[in-house]
Scaffold this motif. Structure first.
Motif, PDB file in Angstrom:
ATOM      1  N   ILE A   1       0.896  -1.158  -0.018  1.00 31.97           N
ATOM      2  CA  ILE A   1       0.329   0.182   0.399  1.00 31.97           C
ATOM      3  C   ILE A   1       0.764   1.070  -0.075  1.00 31.97           C
ATOM      4  O   ILE A   1       0.527   1.874  -0.718  1.00 31.97           O
ATOM      5  CB  ILE A   1      -0.828   0.516   1.050  1.00 31.97           C
ATOM      6  CG1 ILE A   1      -1.947  -1.538   1.256  1.00 31.97           C
ATOM      7  CG2 ILE A   1      -1.755   1.249   1.303  1.00 31.97           C
ATOM      8  CD1 ILE A   1      -2.724  -1.506   2.249  1.00 31.97           C
ATOM      9  N   LYS A   2       1.834   0.887   0.882  1.00 31.44           N
ATOM     10  CA  LYS A   2       2.878   2.421   0.833  1.00 31.44           C
ATOM     11  C   LYS A   2       3.680   2.609  -0.621  1.00 31.44           C
ATOM     12  O   LYS A   2       3.373   3.343  -0.993  1.00 31.44           O
ATOM     13  CB  LYS A   2       3.547   2.237   1.775  1.00 31.44           C
ATOM     14  CG  LYS A   2       5.107   3.617   1.618  1.00 31.44           C
ATOM     15  CD  LYS A   2       4.499   4.730   2.311  1.00 31.44           C
ATOM     16  CE  LYS A   2       5.059   5.469   2.838  1.00 31.44           C
ATOM     17  NZ  LYS A   2       6.435   6.685   1.720  1.00 31.44           N
ATOM     18  N   SER A   3       3.927   1.437  -1.023  1.00 31.95           N
ATOM     19  CA  SER A   3       3.908   1.584  -2.286  1.00 31.95           C
ATOM     20  C   SER A   3       3.373   2.101  -3.387  1.00 31.95           C
ATOM     21  O   SER A   3       4.395   2.985  -4.097  1.00 31.95           O
ATOM     22  CB  SER A   3       4.645   0.368  -3.086  1.00 31.95           C
ATOM     23  OG  SER A   3       5.663  -0.391  -2.211  1.00 31.95           O
ATOM     24  N   TYR A   4       2.370   1.742  -3.446  1.00 35.12           N
ATOM     25  CA  TYR A   4       0.933   2.088  -4.118  1.00 35.12           C
ATOM     26  C   TYR A   4       0.926   3.437  -3.908  1.00 35.12           C
ATOM     27  O   TYR A   4       0.798   4.872  -5.027  1.00 35.12           O
ATOM     28  CB  TYR A   4      -0.331   1.743  -3.893  1.00 35.12           C
ATOM     29  CG  TYR A   4      -1.040   2.443  -4.471  1.00 35.12           C
ATOM     30  CD1 TYR A   4      -1.742   2.602  -6.190  1.00 35.12           C
ATOM     31  CD2 TYR A   4      -1.908   2.991  -4.036  1.00 35.12           C
ATOM     32  CE1 TYR A   4      -2.505   3.856  -6.614  1.00 35.12           C
ATOM     33  CE2 TYR A   4      -3.307   3.998  -4.077  1.00 35.12           C
ATOM     34  CZ  TYR A   4      -3.675   4.103  -5.151  1.00 35.12           C
ATOM     35  OH  TYR A   4      -4.388   4.868  -6.152  1.00 35.12           O
ATOM     36  N   LEU A   5       1.666   4.276  -2.745  1.00 37.36           N
ATOM     37  CA  LEU A   5       0.905   5.310  -2.574  1.00 37.36           C
ATOM     38  C   LEU A   5       2.008   6.590  -3.183  1.00 37.36           C
ATOM     39  O   LEU A   5       1.396   7.046  -3.439  1.00 37.36           O
ATOM     40  CB  LEU A   5       0.855   5.990  -1.093  1.00 37.36           C
ATOM     41  CG  LEU A   5      -0.690   5.223  -0.360  1.00 37.36           C
ATOM     42  CD1 LEU A   5      -0.073   5.611   1.380  1.00 37.36           C
ATOM     43  CD2 LEU A   5      -2.552   6.162  -1.324  1.00 37.36           C
ATOM     44  N   GLU A   6       3.163   5.791  -2.554  1.00 43.28           N
ATOM     45  CA  GLU A   6       4.295   7.088  -3.340  1.00 43.28           C
ATOM     46  C   GLU A   6       4.178   7.037  -4.434  1.00 43.28           C
ATOM     47  O   GLU A   6       4.263   7.652  -5.504  1.00 43.28           O
ATOM     48  CB  GLU A   6       5.983   5.720  -3.928  1.00 43.28           C
ATOM     49  CG  GLU A   6       6.150   5.762  -2.186  1.00 43.28           C
ATOM     50  CD  GLU A   6       6.886   4.913  -1.878  1.00 43.28           C
ATOM     51  OE1 GLU A   6       7.788   4.231  -2.116  1.00 43.28           O
ATOM     52  OE2 GLU A   6       7.811   4.631  -0.332  1.00 43.28           O
ATOM     53  N   THR A   7       3.343   6.354  -5.786  1.00 41.36           N
ATOM     54  CA  THR A   7       3.093   6.300  -6.887  1.00 41.36           C
ATOM     55  C   THR A   7       2.090   7.735  -7.480  1.00 41.36           C
ATOM     56  O   THR A   7       1.704   8.210  -8.610  1.00 41.36           O
ATOM     57  CB  THR A   7       2.641   5.580  -7.925  1.00 41.36           C
ATOM     58  OG1 THR A   7       1.095   5.149  -7.361  1.00 41.36           O
ATOM     59  CG2 THR A   7       3.791   3.991  -7.913  1.00 41.36           C
ATOM     60  N   ARG A   8       1.176   7.989  -5.967  1.00 47.81           N
ATOM     61  CA  ARG A   8       0.740   8.842  -6.190  1.00 47.81           C
ATOM     62  C   ARG A   8       0.473  10.060  -5.672  1.00 47.81           C
ATOM     63  O   ARG A   8      -0.037  11.243  -5.313  1.00 47.81           O
ATOM     64  CB  ARG A   8      -0.890   8.464  -5.270  1.00 47.81           C
ATOM     65  CG  ARG A   8      -1.559   7.380  -5.903  1.00 47.81           C
ATOM     66  CD  ARG A   8      -1.966   7.733  -7.295  1.00 47.81           C
ATOM     67  NE  ARG A   8      -3.155   8.067  -7.032  1.00 47.81           N
ATOM     68  CZ  ARG A   8      -3.293   9.448  -8.515  1.00 47.81           C
ATOM     69  NH1 ARG A   8      -2.747   8.687  -8.680  1.00 47.81           N
ATOM     70  NH2 ARG A   8      -4.262   9.983  -8.152  1.00 47.81           N
ATOM     71  N   ARG A   9       2.015  10.202  -5.563  1.00 45.88           N
ATOM     72  CA  ARG A   9       2.813  11.825  -4.598  1.00 45.88           C
ATOM     73  C   ARG A   9       1.922  12.757  -5.939  1.00 45.88           C
ATOM     74  O   ARG A   9       1.789  13.418  -6.244  1.00 45.88           O
ATOM     75  CB  ARG A   9       3.888  11.553  -4.737  1.00 45.88           C
ATOM     76  CG  ARG A   9       4.522  11.082  -3.585  1.00 45.88           C
ATOM     77  CD  ARG A   9       5.813  10.540  -3.719  1.00 45.88           C
ATOM     78  NE  ARG A   9       6.318   9.941  -2.259  1.00 45.88           N
ATOM     79  CZ  ARG A   9       8.263   9.567  -2.728  1.00 45.88           C
ATOM     80  NH1 ARG A   9       8.084   9.098  -4.246  1.00 45.88           N
ATOM     81  NH2 ARG A   9       8.356   8.474  -1.710  1.00 45.88           N
ATOM     82  N   GLU A  10       1.902  14.013  -4.675  1.00 50.53           N
ATOM     83  CA  GLU A  10       1.776  15.088  -5.017  1.00 50.53           C
ATOM     84  C   GLU A  10       2.427  16.039  -5.849  1.00 50.53           C
ATOM     85  O   GLU A  10       2.969  16.632  -6.726  1.00 50.53           O
ATOM     86  CB  GLU A  10       0.653  16.323  -4.275  1.00 50.53           C
ATOM     87  CG  GLU A  10       0.574  18.062  -4.505  1.00 50.53           C
ATOM     88  CD  GLU A  10      -0.124  18.212  -3.819  1.00 50.53           C
ATOM     89  OE1 GLU A  10      -0.969  18.846  -3.827  1.00 50.53           O
ATOM     90  OE2 GLU A  10       0.632  18.515  -2.310  1.00 50.53           O
ATOM     91  N   ARG A  11       4.356  15.677  -5.001  1.00 48.49           N
ATOM     92  CA  ARG A  11       5.304  15.843  -6.129  1.00 48.49           C
ATOM     93  C   ARG A  11       5.815  15.402  -5.818  1.00 48.49           C
ATOM     94  O   ARG A  11       6.965  14.672  -4.810  1.00 48.49           O
ATOM     95  CB  ARG A  11       5.641  17.465  -4.490  1.00 48.49           C
ATOM     96  CG  ARG A  11       4.995  18.315  -4.338  1.00 48.49           C
ATOM     97  CD  ARG A  11       5.150  19.641  -3.366  1.00 48.49           C
ATOM     98  NE  ARG A  11       6.389  19.779  -3.214  1.00 48.49           N
ATOM     99  CZ  ARG A  11       6.833  20.336  -2.352  1.00 48.49           C
ATOM    100  NH1 ARG A  11       6.649  20.918  -1.436  1.00 48.49           N
ATOM    101  NH2 ARG A  11       8.798  21.101  -2.895  1.00 48.49           N
ATOM    102  N   PRO A  12       6.305  14.517  -6.766  1.00 49.83           N
ATOM    103  CA  PRO A  12       7.219  13.872  -6.875  1.00 49.83           C
ATOM    104  C   PRO A  12       8.672  14.552  -6.728  1.00 49.83           C
ATOM    105  O   PRO A  12       9.099  14.985  -6.681  1.00 49.83           O
ATOM    106  CB  PRO A  12       6.710  13.908  -8.898  1.00 49.83           C
ATOM    107  CG  PRO A  12       5.960  14.415  -9.192  1.00 49.83           C
ATOM    108  CD  PRO A  12       5.686  15.540  -8.387  1.00 49.83           C
ATOM    109  N   MET A  13       9.437  13.504  -6.164  1.00 47.46           N
ATOM    110  CA  MET A  13      10.785  12.841  -5.872  1.00 47.46           C
ATOM    111  C   MET A  13      11.739  13.522  -7.202  1.00 47.46           C
ATOM    112  O   MET A  13      11.544  12.382  -7.967  1.00 47.46           O
ATOM    113  CB  MET A  13      11.417  11.845  -4.992  1.00 47.46           C
ATOM    114  CG  MET A  13      10.183  11.785  -3.934  1.00 47.46           C
ATOM    115  SD  MET A  13      10.681  12.487  -2.305  1.00 47.46           S
ATOM    116  CE  MET A  13       9.796  12.074  -1.242  1.00 47.46           C
TER     117      MET A  13
END
Length: 156
Positions: free
Chosen positions: A144-156
């Motif tokens: 789930i956390k991996s999925y959330l990383e693809t939904r970031r508002e501000r990409p890394m």
């Protein structure tokens, strides 16, 4: 005491709205997550996402999120106001000036997120988020956390 018609209507409308809002979130029973295709992480809980960038974990995490998290946190992690907008979890990390500071920030957010998923959130005796430890596996939570990383508002 005699209630006026508008007061009765308002009471009825609020009761109906409350019932409808509760039903709108669907089944609140946590749904199982099949993580057999992911590496098994063992009994010791990780504090950093071991599935970061893993496409299979992201796929599983998206499904798990939709089944277990979207009812409060919103579809595609876009909050409708009930719970925090999870696209913003690590916004401050994106603006870190150096790679070591960014990495430390991301690790700290990982730890906060996994602890919250495991233990839930309670404030003044009110449950804001139920605990998922014992319901979802470590693999499911990190997916789930991996999925959330693809939904970031501000990409890394």
């Amino acid at each position: 005491m005699n209630r006026s018609t508008p007061a009765r209507w308002l009471s009825s409308a609020l009761l109906t709205l409350g019932t409808s809002a509760a039903l709108a979130h669907g089944d609140v029973t946590p749904q199982s997550v099949d993580t057999k295709s992911l590496p098994q992480l063992g009994a010791e809980w990780r504090v950093e996402n071991p599935f970061r960038g893993n496409a299979e974990a992201t796929r599983i995490g998206g499904s798990a999120y939709n089944q277990n998290c979207a009812r409060c946190h919103g579809l595609e992690a876009i909050s409708g106001g009930i719970a925090p907008d999870l696209r913003k979890l690590d916004n401050e990390c994106a603006s870190a000036k150096t790679a070591p500071k960014k990495a430390a920030c991301v690790k700290e957010i990982d730890e906060i997120v996994i602890t919250t998923m495991r233990r839930g959130r309670v404030r003044n005796g009110a449950v804001y988020m139920p605990p998922f430890e014992g319901i979802l596996s470590q693999e499911a939570m990190w997916a789930i956390k991996s999925y959330l990383e693809t939904r970031r508002e501000r990409p890394m």
